[in-house]
Design a protein around this motif. Structure first.
Motif, PDB file in Angstrom:
ATOM      1  N   ASP A  93       4.092 -23.132 -10.172  1.00  0.00           N
ATOM      2  CA  ASP A  93       5.070 -22.187 -10.689  1.00  0.00           C
ATOM      3  C   ASP A  93       4.328 -20.922 -11.115  1.00  0.00           C
ATOM      4  OD1 ASP A  93       7.529 -21.201 -11.536  1.00  0.00           O
ATOM      5  OD2 ASP A  93       7.255 -21.989 -13.561  1.00  0.00           O
ATOM      6  N   GLY A  94       4.664 -19.791 -10.545  1.00  0.00           N
ATOM      7  CA  GLY A  94       3.977 -18.548 -10.863  1.00  0.00           C
ATOM      8  C   GLY A  94       2.691 -18.361 -10.075  1.00  0.00           C
ATOM      9  N   GLY A  95       2.445 -19.168  -9.051  1.00  0.00           N
ATOM     10  CA  GLY A  95       1.217 -19.087  -8.271  1.00  0.00           C
ATOM     11  C   GLY A  95       1.289 -18.159  -7.071  1.00  0.00           C
ATOM     12  N   TYR A  96       2.215 -17.240  -7.067  1.00  0.00           N
ATOM     13  CA  TYR A  96       2.389 -16.377  -5.904  1.00  0.00           C
ATOM     14  C   TYR A  96       1.338 -15.276  -5.806  1.00  0.00           C
ATOM     15  CZ  TYR A  96       6.490 -19.066  -4.945  1.00  0.00           C
ATOM     16  OH  TYR A  96       7.330 -20.114  -4.658  1.00  0.00           O
ATOM     17  N   ASP A  97       0.440 -15.169  -6.771  1.00  0.00           N
ATOM     18  CA  ASP A  97      -0.685 -14.233  -6.658  1.00  0.00           C
ATOM     19  C   ASP A  97      -1.784 -14.817  -5.778  1.00  0.00           C
ATOM     20  OD1 ASP A  97       0.521 -12.342  -8.257  1.00  0.00           O
ATOM     21  OD2 ASP A  97      -0.395 -13.114 -10.098  1.00  0.00           O
ATOM     22  N   CYS A  98      -1.690 -16.068  -5.424  1.00  0.00           N
ATOM     23  CA  CYS A  98      -2.717 -16.759  -4.629  1.00  0.00           C
ATOM     24  C   CYS A  98      -2.421 -16.671  -3.143  1.00  0.00           C
ATOM     25  CB  CYS A  98      -2.819 -18.220  -5.062  1.00  0.00           C
ATOM     26  SG  CYS A  98      -3.272 -18.398  -6.794  1.00  0.00           S
ATOM     27  N   GLN A  99      -2.034 -15.511  -2.714  1.00  0.00           N
ATOM     28  CA  GLN A  99      -1.648 -15.286  -1.326  1.00  0.00           C
ATOM     29  C   GLN A  99      -2.875 -15.125  -0.442  1.00  0.00           C
ATOM     30  OE1 GLN A  99       0.923 -11.925  -0.900  1.00  0.00           O
ATOM     31  NE2 GLN A  99       1.817 -12.721   0.975  1.00  0.00           N
ATOM     32  N   MET A 100      -2.836 -15.721   0.767  1.00  0.00           N
ATOM     33  CA  MET A 100      -3.947 -15.583   1.723  1.00  0.00           C
ATOM     34  C   MET A 100      -4.051 -14.166   2.213  1.00  0.00           C
ATOM     35  SD  MET A 100      -3.826 -18.845   4.205  1.00  0.00           S
ATOM     36  CE  MET A 100      -3.373 -20.422   3.563  1.00  0.00           C
TER      37      MET A 100
END
Length: 100
Positions: A93-100
């Motif tokens: 949850d909230g991990g969308y900064d970990c984009q490839m």
């Protein structure tokens, strides 16, 4: 009245336990992901892998690595292996900064 109390108790237990989701890894293992304040824990029959909101991964064997997601799924890379989760949403949850 009893039904409402029962439903309230079930809802409370669900909130305490956290959200859990099932995932299939490219290593052939099935993982259950449980969200927590720091990210998520993925647990299979053989191991646990912890993913945090800062894109770090830590296996139960104390191996440190990273995780990242893209439109096609997410991946965990630790020194001994790479586990891909094709066509599956990332569990943090909230991990969308970990984009490839």
């Amino acid at each position: 009245m009893r039904k409402n109390i029962f439903m309230l108790a079930v809802a409370s237990l669900a909130l305490i336990a956290g959200s859990s989701f099932g995932y299939e890894g490219s290593d052939g293992s099935t993982y259950i992901a449980t969200q927590n304040a720091h990210g998520a824990a993925l647990k299979s029959a053989n191991e646990a892998i912890y993913l945090d909101k800062d894109c770090d991964a830590l296996s139960g064997k104390k191996e440190q690595g990273i995780w990242a997601w893209a439109n096609g799924g997410f991946v965990i890379e630790i020194p001994t292996r790479r586990i891909e989760f094709a066509r599956q949403n990332q569990p943090v949850d909230g991990g969308y900064d970990c984009q490839m």
